[in-house]
Design a protein around this motif. Structure first.
Motif: not given
Length: 241
Positions: A96-107
């Protein structure tokens, strides 16, 4: 502060804490817990010698941590060894690659989902991204210890490296007309998820081999899924035999 090699992680929540304690790659400094948590998990705590354990009640832990969601246990541990792209194993066929995710809950939810579907690696950009916090670790509910989180400075370079290593890059793009199920099952895949509000950056989207969407009913109020739900549906689809 970003993770240095020996920063201390504060971990709270039962699943996350027990998972950290039983992780052989973790060096545990100190455990604070209630009598109740100790009593219910005696075997695990008996196996941990030479670590300071302190028994407090819930109220004391509340005021010590400033949160009420600790579930009666807090663990202080060295951060995990820093991982690099070269740590991706040959047998890994889905990353998985995450591009600019900010929300710790989502991550945290994505880490948990990744682990559930046997994904071992999540790559994320150093810039404009989440920090590793106790809340992120808790929302991963124990999975944080079992998934490699690899921080990179340049996602496009990383994508080029993955392509050279036989990965096909799949970008999730709600504007696409192509459905997830059209991606051939037998390819090694790196799936890119974009930020909660902006999606995947254009440069990265242009670098994807496939741009696909989760087929949902569009409507004015809800035009896209939460990124962690999209990740769950995508991994489910790619793991179908």
């Amino acid at each position: 502060t970003k993770m240095s090699s020996k920063e201390t992680h504060i971990i709270f929540g039962l699943h996350s804490s027990l998972s950290a304690i039983t992780n052989k790659n973790r060096s545990i400094k100190k455990i604070i817990l209630t009598e109740e948590v100790l009593g219910k998990n005696k075997k695990i705590f008996e196996s941990i010698t030479n670590v300071e354990k302190k028994i407090l009640n819930r109220k004391q832990i509340d005021s010590l941590t400033g949160v009420k969601i600790h579930q009666g246990i807090v663990v202080y541990a060295d951060s995990l060894p820093v991982k690099a792209i070269s740590d991706i194993r040959n047998e890994e066929d889905l990353v998985i690659i995450l591009d600019s995710l900010n929300d710790p809950q989502n991550v945290g939810s994505i880490i948990r989902t990744a682990y559930a579907f046997g994904v071992k690696t999540i790559i994320y950009s150093k810039h404009n991204s989440f920090e590793i916090t106790p809340f992120l670790i808790k929302s991963a509910s124990g999975a944080f210890e079992n998934v490699k989180l690899i921080e990179v400075t340049n996602l496009n370079k990383t994508i080029d490296f993955l392509k050279k290593n036989n990965f096909w890059i799949v970008g999730l793009d709600s504007k696409s007309e192509i459905e997830i199920s059209s991606v051939p099952k037998d390819l090694k895949k790196a799936v890119v998820f974009g930020s909660e509000n902006k999606g995947i950056k254009k440069l990265i989207l242009d670098n994807c081999d496939f741009r696909v969407k989760v087929n949902i009913k569009k409507d004015k109020l809800i035009d896209s899924l939460n990124v962690s739900n999209a990740a769950a549906i995508t991994l489910f689809e790619f793991r179908k035999k």
